[in-house]
Scaffold this active site. Structure first.
Site, mmCIF file in Angstrom:
data_model
loop_
_atom_site.group_PDB
_atom_site.id
_atom_site.type_symbol
_atom_site.label_atom_id
_atom_site.label_comp_id
_atom_site.label_asym_id
_atom_site.label_seq_id
_atom_site.Cartn_x
_atom_site.Cartn_y
_atom_site.Cartn_z
ATOM 1 N N TYR A 142 0.818 -1.215 0.000
ATOM 2 C CA TYR A 142 0.000 0.000 0.000
ATOM 3 C C TYR A 142 0.851 1.264 0.000
ATOM 4 O O TYR A 142 0.397 2.324 -0.423
ATOM 5 C CB TYR A 142 -0.947 0.020 1.199
ATOM 6 C CG TYR A 142 -2.052 -1.021 1.143
ATOM 7 C CD1 TYR A 142 -2.307 -1.740 -0.015
ATOM 8 C CD2 TYR A 142 -2.829 -1.291 2.259
ATOM 9 C CE1 TYR A 142 -3.308 -2.691 -0.059
ATOM 10 C CE2 TYR A 142 -3.843 -2.245 2.219
ATOM 11 C CZ TYR A 142 -4.068 -2.940 1.051
ATOM 12 O OH TYR A 142 -5.063 -3.880 1.009
ATOM 13 N N LYS A 187 3.623 -15.399 2.891
ATOM 14 C CA LYS A 187 3.633 -16.158 1.633
ATOM 15 C C LYS A 187 5.091 -16.430 1.277
ATOM 16 O O LYS A 187 5.588 -16.107 0.195
ATOM 17 C CB LYS A 187 2.916 -15.362 0.537
ATOM 18 C CG LYS A 187 2.668 -16.144 -0.758
ATOM 19 C CD LYS A 187 1.741 -17.328 -0.569
ATOM 20 C CE LYS A 187 1.470 -17.985 -1.934
ATOM 21 N NZ LYS A 187 0.748 -19.279 -1.787
ATOM 22 N N ASP A 219 -2.775 -18.268 1.930
ATOM 23 C CA ASP A 219 -3.870 -18.966 1.263
ATOM 24 C C ASP A 219 -4.442 -20.071 2.151
ATOM 25 O O ASP A 219 -5.667 -20.266 2.213
ATOM 26 C CB ASP A 219 -3.439 -19.516 -0.095
ATOM 27 C CG ASP A 219 -2.050 -20.140 -0.090
ATOM 28 O OD1 ASP A 219 -1.348 -20.039 0.926
ATOM 29 O OD2 ASP A 219 -1.661 -20.723 -1.123
ATOM 30 N N ASP A 243 -5.507 -6.884 5.624
ATOM 31 C CA ASP A 243 -6.707 -6.206 5.135
ATOM 32 C C ASP A 243 -7.736 -7.225 4.666
ATOM 33 O O ASP A 243 -8.932 -7.138 4.979
ATOM 34 C CB ASP A 243 -6.312 -5.263 3.995
ATOM 35 C CG ASP A 243 -7.397 -4.245 3.667
ATOM 36 O OD1 ASP A 243 -8.452 -4.244 4.332
ATOM 37 O OD2 ASP A 243 -7.191 -3.443 2.740
ATOM 38 N N ASP A 247 -11.403 -8.801 6.960
ATOM 39 C CA ASP A 247 -12.761 -8.758 6.416
ATOM 40 C C ASP A 247 -13.381 -10.156 6.424
ATOM 41 O O ASP A 247 -14.571 -10.328 6.705
ATOM 42 C CB ASP A 247 -12.758 -8.201 4.999
ATOM 43 C CG ASP A 247 -12.680 -6.679 4.975
ATOM 44 O OD1 ASP A 247 -12.527 -6.084 6.061
ATOM 45 O OD2 ASP A 247 -12.772 -6.078 3.890
#
Length: 350
Positions: A142, A187, A219, A243, A247
């Site tokens: 970001y 990851k 994942d 992020d 959610d």
């Protein structure tokens, strides 16, 4: 005590859920003998419309001065045509976090008993679920270099060792005060930033011998969070992964509309906001669920002002509202946004 904080209603449903939270805060302050000193400022699209910038100087000055910020929501399709730092999110919210060094975003996932039926998961998956996601907030993709060239578009993801170490220490400290387990999500089978992440987290873990550490690929974590959510205590991860996962975690709790968050820096500096967005499709209709905003206000009282009893009173009143069905339509109730705030406020007073 004088409770001095910066209030940023923002865009979309932000002013509505914010007004409900302010109603609760005013009642709590009166009930416990405190005064509120609220410095309301503009951010995001609202600031662009009135000041020509998503983060006016007076907004940053207020936030830096008070060190406690209550934020509604930022952004909306009205400003989607803007580019880069001219956008409400990138130029407003993200820059404010960066300038205040709010590097740790903490989000709980603990289903309310009254909302277990609202989750898409079976109740037996949700009983006993209680974990916290600690997300690094001021680094990663970001904040990396962005652009376009003749080959396409690019977004750079970069972390240094110090950034990873400070967020890892935050997670281990939280885990030490809870059930003593950190699950670090990365990851590392693909990304070099994740390999650095894992190396630093392992190094930090040596200073916390009483806290168990495990590593999970992002994942796989997306699956485990829904199939065995009871197994987790503190989930540590980088900015973009956090992020997305937070959610997903909100669905364990039945609704994004009930999950608060805290973006924390050094000492008592913090920004408190619901995890949901500005929801422009329902803005101005009195339909928005204010519970996440109200719980964010309670979190502000506890963390930035040390008012545990007052925060607990608000949280108890929220649970009473959920149990009694005194909620907005998204949770099966019939109350307006402000009516929910007033009902909770009355219970805090009582």
């Amino acid at each position: 005590m004088n409770i001095n904080f910066t209030y940023l209603p923002g865009d979309g449903i932000g002013p509505e859920v914010g007004a409900a939270a302010i109603t609760v805060l005013k009642t709590a302050a009166e009930a416990f003998g405190h005064t509120l000193d609220i410095d309301e400022q503009l951010i995001g699209g609202a600031a662009i419309d009135k000041r020509g910038t998503p983060l006016p100087d007076e907004t940053y000055a207020s936030a830096k001065n008070t060190g406690a910020i209550l934020l509604g929501a930022v952004g909306g399709p009205k400003w989607d045509h803007l580019k880069g730092s001219d956008r409400p999110e990138l130029g407003g919210l993200l820059i404010l976090r960066k300038k205040l060094e709010l590097f740790a975003n903490v989000r709980p996932a603990k289903p309310f008993a009254g909302l277990i039926a609202s989750s898409p998961l079976k109740p037996e998956y949700l009983e006993g679920v209680d974990f916290v996601v600690v997300r690094e907030l001021t680094g990663g993709i970001y904040f990396g270099k962005k652009g376009r060239d003749n080959l396409g578009a690019y977004d750079e993801c970069r972390y240094n060792e110090a950034e990873v170490e400070r967020i890892a220490r935050c997670a281990f400290e939280i885990a030490g005060a809870r059930r003593g387990k950190v699950t670090s999500v990365d990851k590392s089978n693909v990304l070099e930033t994740s390999r650095l992440w894992r190396e630093v987290v392992i190094k930090v873990a040596k200073d916390y011998p009483d806290v168990e550490l495990e590593h999970t690929l992002v994942d796989a974590m997306a699956m485990h969070m829904l199939t065995r959510p009871r197994d987790f205590d503190v989930i540590l991860t980088e900015n973009m992964f956090g992020d997305i996962l937070t959610d997903e975690a909100s669905m364990l709790c039945g609704s994004m509309g009930v999950i608060p968050s805290a973006s924390l820096g050094a000492g008592t500096v913090g920004m408190y906001e619901p995890i949901h967005g500005s929801a422009p499709d329902i803005a101005g209709q009195g339909k928005a669920n204010p519970i996440a905003m109200i719980l964010s206000a309670a979190w502000m009282l506890r963390t930035s002002f040390g008012l545990d009893t007052e925060a607990a009173a608000i949280e108890t009143a929220v649970e009473a509202a959920l149990d009694a069905g005194q909620v907005t339509g998204d949770l099966g109730g019939s109350l307006s946004t402000q009516n929910v705030g007033e009902w909770i406020a009355q219970n805090v007073s009582a």
